[in-house]
Design an enzyme around this catalytic site. Sequence first.
Site, PDB file in Angstrom:
ATOM      1  N   LYS A  96      15.032 -13.628   0.928  1.00  0.00           N
ATOM      2  CA  LYS A  96      16.183 -13.221   0.304  1.00  0.00           C
ATOM      3  C   LYS A  96      16.590 -13.198  -1.205  1.00  0.00           C
ATOM      4  CE  LYS A  96      19.424 -15.632  -0.912  1.00  0.00           C
ATOM      5  NZ  LYS A  96      20.369 -17.202  -1.297  1.00  0.00           N
TER       6      LYS A  96
ATOM      7  N   ASP B  92      21.921 -13.020   3.415  1.00  0.00           N
ATOM      8  CA  ASP B  92      22.480 -14.585   3.222  1.00  0.00           C
ATOM      9  C   ASP B  92      23.446 -14.783   4.493  1.00  0.00           C
ATOM     10  OD1 ASP B  92      24.687 -13.348   2.728  1.00  0.00           O
ATOM     11  OD2 ASP B  92      25.168 -14.623   0.917  1.00  0.00           O
TER      12      ASP B  92
END
Length: 215
Positions: A121, A139
Site C-alpha cells: 500500500k 487502504d
Amino acid sequence: MTKSERFKAVIEWFTENVPVAETELHYNDPFQLLIAVILSAQCTDKRVNMITPELFKSYPTPEFLAKATPESVFEYIKSVSYPNNKAKHLVGMAKMLTEKFSGKVPSDIDDLQQLPGVGRKTANVIASVVFGKPAMAVDTHVFRVANRIGLTTNSKTPLATEKELVKYIPEKLIPKTHHWLILHGRYVCTARKPNCEHCGITNYCTHFTSLVNSI
C-alpha cells in the site's frame, strides 16, 4: 447496471464534482511523504500532520535520519499509533535509502517494498503520488468503499481489490481514483454509518440499492 457501466458512472461523477483529489498528508519532497505515509498506518492524517513538522526539521534528509536512534525518533512520534515499531522502521528505512539507493526514494514498487515499514500500500502511494505511476493503493477506506459501492465483488484482500479496480479504471485516472475513494470513505461513506443522504453516487451504489429494496 454492468460493472463497466458502474465504474464509468462513478468516475464521471467524481470527475465533475471532485476535480481536485490529492493526499491530505503534508510534505515537501518524496522523502517526507514516505515518512508521513509510514506514520499514517492505522493513524489519521490529521495526527500525522501535527507531528511531522518538527520531525522533518530535525531529520531533513535520509542521511540525518539514518544516524538517529529509534529512541530519539520515538520522542517525535510517540502520539501516533505503534510509535516504537514505526521509529525502528523510519531509522531502518533511512539507512537503506542511504546505503542502497544513494539517499533517493526509488520509484520502483518492488524496490520501495524492500524498505523497512513499506508494504505494498505504502509503495503504491509513493509510486502514484510522487512518480505519477498507475498504482492503486488500497487502504481501509478504498477496500471498504469499493466493496460497498459495488466496484469490487468478493475481493477479500487488498491485493485482490487492487487488481479488480485497475482492471476497470483508465490507467491515467488510477492515481486520482485512489484519492477519490479515500476521501469519499473518510467524509461520506464512513465505516460505521455511511452518509447516504449526502452522497452523490447512490444511483450507482449496490449498498444503497439494497437498502432501498429492503424497505
